[in-house]
Enzyme design. Sequence first.
Site, PDB file in Angstrom:
ATOM      1  N   SER A 126      49.403  41.753  33.655  1.00  0.00           N
ATOM      2  CA  SER A 126      48.312  41.240  34.490  1.00  0.00           C
ATOM      3  C   SER A 126      48.134  39.732  34.364  1.00  0.00           C
ATOM      4  CB  SER A 126      46.993  41.962  34.187  1.00  0.00           C
ATOM      5  OG  SER A 126      47.115  43.322  34.503  1.00  0.00           O
ATOM      6  N   SER A 127      49.239  39.015  34.507  1.00  0.00           N
ATOM      7  CA  SER A 127      49.153  37.562  34.503  1.00  0.00           C
ATOM      8  C   SER A 127      48.304  37.062  35.664  1.00  0.00           C
ATOM      9  CB  SER A 127      50.553  36.951  34.570  1.00  0.00           C
ATOM     10  OG  SER A 127      51.260  37.421  35.704  1.00  0.00           O
ATOM     11  N   ASP A 172      42.372  45.586  35.795  1.00  0.00           N
ATOM     12  CA  ASP A 172      42.956  44.415  35.146  1.00  0.00           C
ATOM     13  C   ASP A 172      41.907  43.345  34.900  1.00  0.00           C
ATOM     14  OD1 ASP A 172      45.267  45.828  35.475  1.00  0.00           O
ATOM     15  OD2 ASP A 172      46.079  44.556  37.054  1.00  0.00           O
TER      16      ASP A 172
END
Length: 391
Positions: A126-127, A172
């Site tokens: 989950s950048s 996220d």
Amino acid sequence: MSQRINKEVPDNFFSPDPGDLVVHAPGRINLIGEHLDYNGGHVLPAAIDHQLELIFRRNNTSICRVYSESFDNYTEISLDDLSPVNTGWENYIIGILAQVKKEVSVELRGFDCLIRGALPVGAGLSSSAALLCGLAKGINFLFNLGISDKSIILMAQKAEQEYAGTQCGVMDQFAVVKGETDALINLDCKTLEYEIIKAQFKPYRLLLLNTNVTHKLSDSEYNKRRQECEEALKIINSAGNNFSYLSDVPLDTLLNLKSIIPPELQERARYVIEENQRVLQAVMALKEGDLITLGDLMYASHNGLRDRYNVSCAELDLLVAHAQKDPKVLGARMMGGGFGGCTINLVHQDHMDEFIRKISQSYQETFDRPLTPIAVSISPGIRCAALKDRT
């Protein structure tokens, strides 16, 4: 959609000094409960000790100047023109600026931002959520806007949906913002109510194995899976039901409607229903300290993702099969949207090096591609502070 030309970093772009605002925005893992957030189910994520670092300074203009060390990319964005662009990572920045601008009543001003740190894109950590939430949290802090954590979470979700084209759920963003040290979040994605679950894995540790097969969710099957789930729910409700989410549907109800639901949609729905139950069982196993059951649930989760949801790939399947043969690995599953990225593994702490050596060799021999191991610890969510002098 407009086109912006990336520029060279100007000479007057700021160099970070002690006292500048720094935001630490972590990646996240999800122990179990994949593809459930947009289906209204329960998930079990946590923030991790791998993170982005975003350093902010006001510039007293209407221009936001952002440089990413990871992409070696500099862009300038006018707050008077927040239309999407043709290039990728800038849309995340533009999207969150647009959401913040809608949220606040005061005039938003420009800033400089340096983004650095290491969260591999496409690995399922989950950048994108770390970037979006980190930007929103930093802007909020920098200009004292008073935006709540819940609003930041929902703004980041909307920015990714509207500007990056990924119809993501809320897991996220929630984990990135609300994570706690050594704790998982039992999140009900219908209500956003959550319970903190202590993550007591000793003598086992969490290990991610990055396949180095990258995915771009908006170009993959991710949005298709969401559409299939919506279609399955529509058919179920056409038979006289009134469920809000697919995770609410009892398995018996689904099985009784097999004659009117196409086989592929049956499989998608059955995965969602069964995975939601696995998450609840995993929560109970954690509370009872039953790591054996937890590991079994992780393997069952991967089987469902592979066989019913069809979002795995050969690389992920090999890693999970290898782990399942090793008695010192309690559980493993693919993590993230699918079609690449990482597996998450629960490995005995004394066996980590040997496990990594053997599985890396097998992976290299099979796919002629290196495997990247990433040991992770569960850490706090986003933190804002003054930059410290590193000299």
